[in-house]
Design a protein around this motif. Sequence first.
Motif, PDB file in Angstrom:
ATOM      1  N   GLN A  58      -1.896  -2.512   7.734  1.00 41.15           N
ATOM      2  CA  GLN A  58      -3.284  -2.082   7.507  1.00 41.15           C
ATOM      3  C   GLN A  58      -3.699  -2.235   6.046  1.00 41.15           C
ATOM      4  O   GLN A  58      -4.336  -1.369   5.468  1.00 41.15           O
ATOM      5  CB  GLN A  58      -3.458  -0.633   7.968  1.00 41.15           C
ATOM      6  N   ILE A  60      -1.789  -2.429   3.284  1.00 44.02           N
ATOM      7  CA  ILE A  60      -0.891  -2.013   2.205  1.00 44.02           C
ATOM      8  C   ILE A  60       0.547  -2.416   2.515  1.00 44.02           C
ATOM      9  O   ILE A  60       0.923  -2.481   3.676  1.00 44.02           O
ATOM     10  CB  ILE A  60      -0.969  -0.490   1.916  1.00 44.02           C
ATOM     11  N   PHE A 167      -6.756   0.439  17.782  1.00 41.81           N
ATOM     12  CA  PHE A 167      -5.733  -0.562  17.472  1.00 41.81           C
ATOM     13  C   PHE A 167      -4.466   0.096  16.950  1.00 41.81           C
ATOM     14  O   PHE A 167      -3.364  -0.306  17.259  1.00 41.81           O
ATOM     15  CB  PHE A 167      -6.250  -1.530  16.399  1.00 41.81           C
ATOM     16  N   GLU A 168      -4.685   1.141  16.109  1.00 45.14           N
ATOM     17  CA  GLU A 168      -3.540   1.821  15.523  1.00 45.14           C
ATOM     18  C   GLU A 168      -3.281   3.123  16.276  1.00 45.14           C
ATOM     19  O   GLU A 168      -4.211   3.780  16.705  1.00 45.14           O
ATOM     20  CB  GLU A 168      -3.796   2.178  14.048  1.00 45.14           C
TER      21      GLU A 168
ATOM     22  N   HIS B  94     -12.628   1.902   7.595  1.00 45.87           N
ATOM     23  CA  HIS B  94     -12.481   3.089   6.755  1.00 45.87           C
ATOM     24  C   HIS B  94     -11.134   2.997   6.044  1.00 45.87           C
ATOM     25  O   HIS B  94     -10.152   2.534   6.607  1.00 45.87           O
ATOM     26  CB  HIS B  94     -12.535   4.310   7.687  1.00 45.87           C
ATOM     27  N   LYS B 100      -4.761   2.776   3.622  1.00 40.45           N
ATOM     28  CA  LYS B 100      -4.668   2.009   4.870  1.00 40.45           C
ATOM     29  C   LYS B 100      -6.047   1.818   5.471  1.00 40.45           C
ATOM     30  O   LYS B 100      -6.851   2.754   5.500  1.00 40.45           O
ATOM     31  CB  LYS B 100      -3.800   2.746   5.896  1.00 40.45           C
ATOM     32  N   ILE B 101      -6.305   0.630   5.966  1.00 36.80           N
ATOM     33  CA  ILE B 101      -7.595   0.347   6.575  1.00 36.80           C
ATOM     34  C   ILE B 101      -7.524   0.594   8.075  1.00 36.80           C
ATOM     35  O   ILE B 101      -6.611   0.128   8.753  1.00 36.80           O
ATOM     36  CB  ILE B 101      -8.015  -1.109   6.289  1.00 36.80           C
ATOM     37  N   THR B 102      -8.482   1.371   8.564  1.00 35.77           N
ATOM     38  CA  THR B 102      -8.584   1.595  10.006  1.00 35.77           C
ATOM     39  C   THR B 102      -9.936   1.077  10.466  1.00 35.77           C
ATOM     40  O   THR B 102     -10.953   1.381   9.854  1.00 35.77           O
ATOM     41  CB  THR B 102      -8.528   3.094  10.345  1.00 35.77           C
ATOM     42  N   ILE B 103      -9.919   0.287  11.506  1.00 37.70           N
ATOM     43  CA  ILE B 103     -11.160  -0.259  12.034  1.00 37.70           C
ATOM     44  C   ILE B 103     -11.761   0.739  13.012  1.00 37.70           C
ATOM     45  O   ILE B 103     -11.063   1.286  13.862  1.00 37.70           O
ATOM     46  CB  ILE B 103     -10.885  -1.619  12.704  1.00 37.70           C
ATOM     47  N   GLU B 108     -14.247  -2.284  16.836  1.00 39.94           N
ATOM     48  CA  GLU B 108     -13.235  -2.708  17.794  1.00 39.94           C
ATOM     49  C   GLU B 108     -13.880  -3.229  19.075  1.00 39.94           C
ATOM     50  O   GLU B 108     -13.521  -4.287  19.582  1.00 39.94           O
ATOM     51  CB  GLU B 108     -12.363  -1.503  18.118  1.00 39.94           C
ATOM     52  N   LEU B 111     -15.768  -6.564  18.364  1.00 44.02           N
ATOM     53  CA  LEU B 111     -14.820  -7.664  18.152  1.00 44.02           C
ATOM     54  C   LEU B 111     -14.310  -8.214  19.481  1.00 44.02           C
ATOM     55  O   LEU B 111     -14.189  -9.420  19.665  1.00 44.02           O
ATOM     56  CB  LEU B 111     -13.610  -7.178  17.359  1.00 44.02           C
ATOM     57  N   LEU B 112     -13.990  -7.314  20.379  1.00 41.43           N
ATOM     58  CA  LEU B 112     -13.380  -7.737  21.635  1.00 41.43           C
ATOM     59  C   LEU B 112     -14.401  -8.241  22.647  1.00 41.43           C
ATOM     60  O   LEU B 112     -14.068  -9.019  23.528  1.00 41.43           O
ATOM     61  CB  LEU B 112     -12.580  -6.578  22.248  1.00 41.43           C
TER      62      LEU B 112
END
Lengths: 188, 122
Positions: A58, A60, A167-168, B94, B100-103, B108, B111-112
């Motif tokens: 993600q 990093i 996704f995560e 975010h 860490k990047i969270t979509i 989401e 995109l799909l």
Amino acid sequence: MSDRGYPEAVADEFPVPPTEFADREGRTVEIRPYEGTDEGYEALVEMYDAFDPADRAQGIPPGGEKRIREWLDAILGDDCLNVIAWCGDDVAGHATLVPDGDAYELAIFVHQEYQRAGIGTHLIRGLLGHGQAEGVRKVWLTVERWNRAAVSLYKKIGFETSDAESFELEMGLRLNPDADADAGESDE
Amino acid sequence: MKVLCGIGGSDDSFRALDRTVERAAVANDDLTVAVVENPDSSVDPDEIVDKAESAVQEAGLDAEVRKVEGDPGSRLVEIAETEGFEEIVLGGGHTSPMGKITIGSIAEFVLLNAKTSVTLVR
């Protein structure tokens, strides 16, 4: 973010660093809290500068020394908890807890040369032992769902999935009881 | 190009708005800004509309700013399909305290499910 979920039960006690062990390749590895020394900082920069981009999670660690230093400055602050796995003078891995409201966000990285040798398990247990000793109550993390090795490590440690809808995966762990659960003790 | 920029009030959505407006002014894009109901955002939709309108005006663009009700992701995809948009632009995620990047869930879904290209602005 206060809407994250955590297990009801407090996790078992984790070993408080410093600790030492031999990894599966027979290398002596020492887990120590980050002491804020220049040597420690530069050794971390070196590890992340040589970090395989395929193992990024993600975004990093970031790429390039300048951005690595900016990122490290943010996560090595006095309010963060950091633990390093040392193999001699080299950093084999690094794990960190960064404050986020009433909880901490966790991340762990093991350099490619030291992966699949059991270091990650010792490192995360050392970080959580350090956090437990410092009074950290709740820890959360996100992990890409395809990263099976990481997900199974977190599960083995006691993390429970709190959000599986994106996704995560988001996972949580309770290290110490909440303030209102410590009878007679004051908050903070 | 006919561009649909979806914003819901998060920091990254405003970044996407600024970049898209900037780019539209240079590339002469036909831009529509859709203000969606992001459940994760606490900013009032009318405030977002005001912000978007002033950004568009400042750039000297003739772009429509539209409030869109209902499920944000599916509405954006639907608008893009029925009105012939060629690209959907959204915030790029975010960033957690760790970096860490969270979509988000809107990105989401888009995109799909979108048939157009989707740009996530970092």
